[in-house]
Design a protein around this motif. Structure first.
Motif, PDB file in Angstrom:
ATOM      1  N   GLU A 323       0.835  -1.207   0.000  1.00 19.19           N
ATOM      2  CA  GLU A 323       0.000   0.000   0.000  1.00 19.19           C
ATOM      3  C   GLU A 323       0.870   1.257   0.000  1.00 19.19           C
ATOM      4  O   GLU A 323       2.010   1.227   0.467  1.00 19.19           O
ATOM      5  CB  GLU A 323      -0.873   0.038   1.272  1.00 19.19           C
ATOM      6  N   ASN A 330      -6.725  -0.454   4.396  1.00 20.53           N
ATOM      7  CA  ASN A 330      -6.761  -1.219   3.142  1.00 20.53           C
ATOM      8  C   ASN A 330      -6.365  -2.673   3.366  1.00 20.53           C
ATOM      9  O   ASN A 330      -6.934  -3.597   2.776  1.00 20.53           O
ATOM     10  CB  ASN A 330      -5.823  -0.598   2.098  1.00 20.53           C
ATOM     11  N   GLU A 333      -9.166  -4.634   4.915  1.00 15.03           N
ATOM     12  CA  GLU A 333     -10.197  -4.940   3.907  1.00 15.03           C
ATOM     13  C   GLU A 333      -9.789  -6.157   3.080  1.00 15.03           C
ATOM     14  O   GLU A 333     -10.588  -7.050   2.804  1.00 15.03           O
ATOM     15  CB  GLU A 333     -10.375  -3.735   2.968  1.00 15.03           C
ATOM     16  N   LYS A 334      -8.496  -6.201   2.695  1.00 21.05           N
ATOM     17  CA  LYS A 334      -7.994  -7.347   1.892  1.00 21.05           C
ATOM     18  C   LYS A 334      -8.043  -8.630   2.722  1.00 21.05           C
ATOM     19  O   LYS A 334      -8.363  -9.704   2.207  1.00 21.05           O
ATOM     20  CB  LYS A 334      -6.574  -7.071   1.399  1.00 21.05           C
TER      21      LYS A 334
END
Ligand code: PMT
Length: 391
Positions: A323, A330, A333-334
């Motif tokens: 990232e 993020n 979320e992954k």
């Protein structure tokens, strides 16, 4: 792993002795302690003072030399080390050990030690193939001694064949592996590394900056810790790792296929690779002329981790998140989207982290906890990641 380890290095009189100075220099850089015994023949090839200077410790040569302390030298050397390495190990020292001959300081010490004995042998290929040498090597293997495989190439006798001593880096790699606790013994781990390349035509492609260093570090550390490793690697400049099955792929589709072929028997999948997110739909079979500037039509590649995350059952799956902003948000979320057990979040915009460097700065994130790690070598980060498989 070699830091602080005490290595008793036996040096015998083979021409490969010249490589041993480089080996000692590398061992010292890794902060190993190196005590040296040289045989008389070895001292005729290179003076002990050279070894003494490289190792920053006294070189022992004689069984009956007077000593400043009251220890019996061959017994104290035999007992105080973690391992004994003989490099180069000639046919003569191999024969002496096999037959229990103790007629100089090195052979006497070898008879007196209970520590592991590792031999980096080197000799002319006829000597290596001689039934006497073969039998002596068999005897030592049966007794639980270890041999570091010889290489094939030009030998000192101007002859091409097997019998070259392993290179210093390979000896270090062997010792590192040997000295690592085998706490992942029996685990089958698939590790992916490097970029994928998605061809535009036979000579051009889309790719990214992944060097493979992160994935290769995890693979090497997993091997050192006793795991059975399958490394699936995109194109990199890194050398093959000894003792690891490596499958070379180019595209994200090939990466998917290679994982799929091996997934059933795996206990764990670690995806350090950086697969390209897109491939070229209108890829050309012939080189595009520079006058024909193409309109590239891109299509999304399969999300490999999501696929395997959804069918993982009891297998552990660890992904990475590369990232440049909102790192943890993020990454989390992954983690959820791909149904992972852990995600290793690295902010690739930070100096010393991410692509193509030897270090990384990462956070280990699971559903229930987050651990922020300082900058460390990719090899040390690999060790931390593999600790996650112990539970
Ligand atoms: O190889 P190095 O030079 O040492 O650099 C290391 C690294 C930066 C490549 C590594 O640390 C890293 O972050 N790897 C993941 C790179 C990446 O693709 O990140 P991502 O956030 O785009 O993808 C998330 C995860 O999904 C990754 O585990 C990736 O392998 C996986 N993925 C991505 C695309 C795709 N089509 N399928 C996937 O499974």
């Amino acid at each position: 792993m070699l830091k602080g380890k005490k290595i008793l290095l036996g040096v015998t009189g083979g021409i490969a002795i010249y490589k041993v100075l480089d080996l000692i220099s590398k061992l010292k850089k890794l902060e190993a302690q190196v005590d040296i015994i040289m045989t008389e023949s070895a001292t005729k090839m290179i003076a002990p003072i050279t070894f003494q200077t490289m190792a920053r410790s006294k070189v022992h040569t004689k069984l009956f030399e007077s000593s400043d302390n009251y220890n019996v030298e061959h017994i104290s050397l035999a007992q105080s080390c973690d391992i004994v390495l003989i490099a180069p190990a000639t046919a003569n020292i191999i024969a002496k050990i096999a037959n229990g001959i103790a007629d100089d300081l090195l052979s006497t010490t070898l008879l007196a030690t209970k520590k592991p004995i590792i031999l980096a042998h080197a000799m002319n290929s006829n000597m290596l193939d001689n039934p006497a040498t073969k039998r002596n090597i068999d005897i030592l293997l049966q007794r639980g001694h270890y041999f570091i495989e010889t290489g094939t190439g030009f030998l000192a006798c101007n002859h091409y064949g097997n019998g070259r001593m392993a290179e210093p880096n390979d000896i270090i790699d062997y010792l590192d592996c040997f000295l690592t606790k085998k706490d992942l013994d029996g685990k089958n781990i698939i590790i992916t590394a490097g970029p994928t390349i998605e061809r535009i035509d036979p000579v051009r492609y889309i790719s990214n900056d992944s060097s493979g260093k992160m994935g290769y570090s995890i693979a090497k550390m997993a091997r050192n810790r006793g795991a059975n490793v399958i490394l699936i690697s995109g194109p990199t400049y890194l050398s093959q790792i000894n003792g690891i099955e490596t499958i070379h792929i180019e595209t994200a589709d090939e990466l998917f296929e290679a994982i799929d072929d091996n997934f059933e028997d795996a206990d764990c999948l670690i995806m350090a690779a950086a697969p390209a997110d897109f491939k070229v739909k209108n890829r050309k079979d012939k080189k595009i002329k520079k006058t024909e500037i193409p309109e590239l039509e891109l299509v999304e590649n399969k999300d490999i981790l999501s696929y395997f995350g959804n069918i993982k059952g009891s297998k552990k799956i660890i992904g990475f998140a590369a990232e440049t902003d909102n790192l943890k948000k993020n990454a989390k979320e992954k983690l959820h989207k791909k149904n992972l057990d852990y995600i290793i979040a690295n902010d690739i915009s930070k100096p010393g982290a991410g692509f193509n460097v030897d270090t990384n700065i990462a956070s280990i994130i699971s559903d229930s906890y987050t651990e922020d790690l300082p900058i460390m070598s990719k090899f040390d980060l690999a060790d931390k990641i593999l600790d996650l498989l112990k539970y």
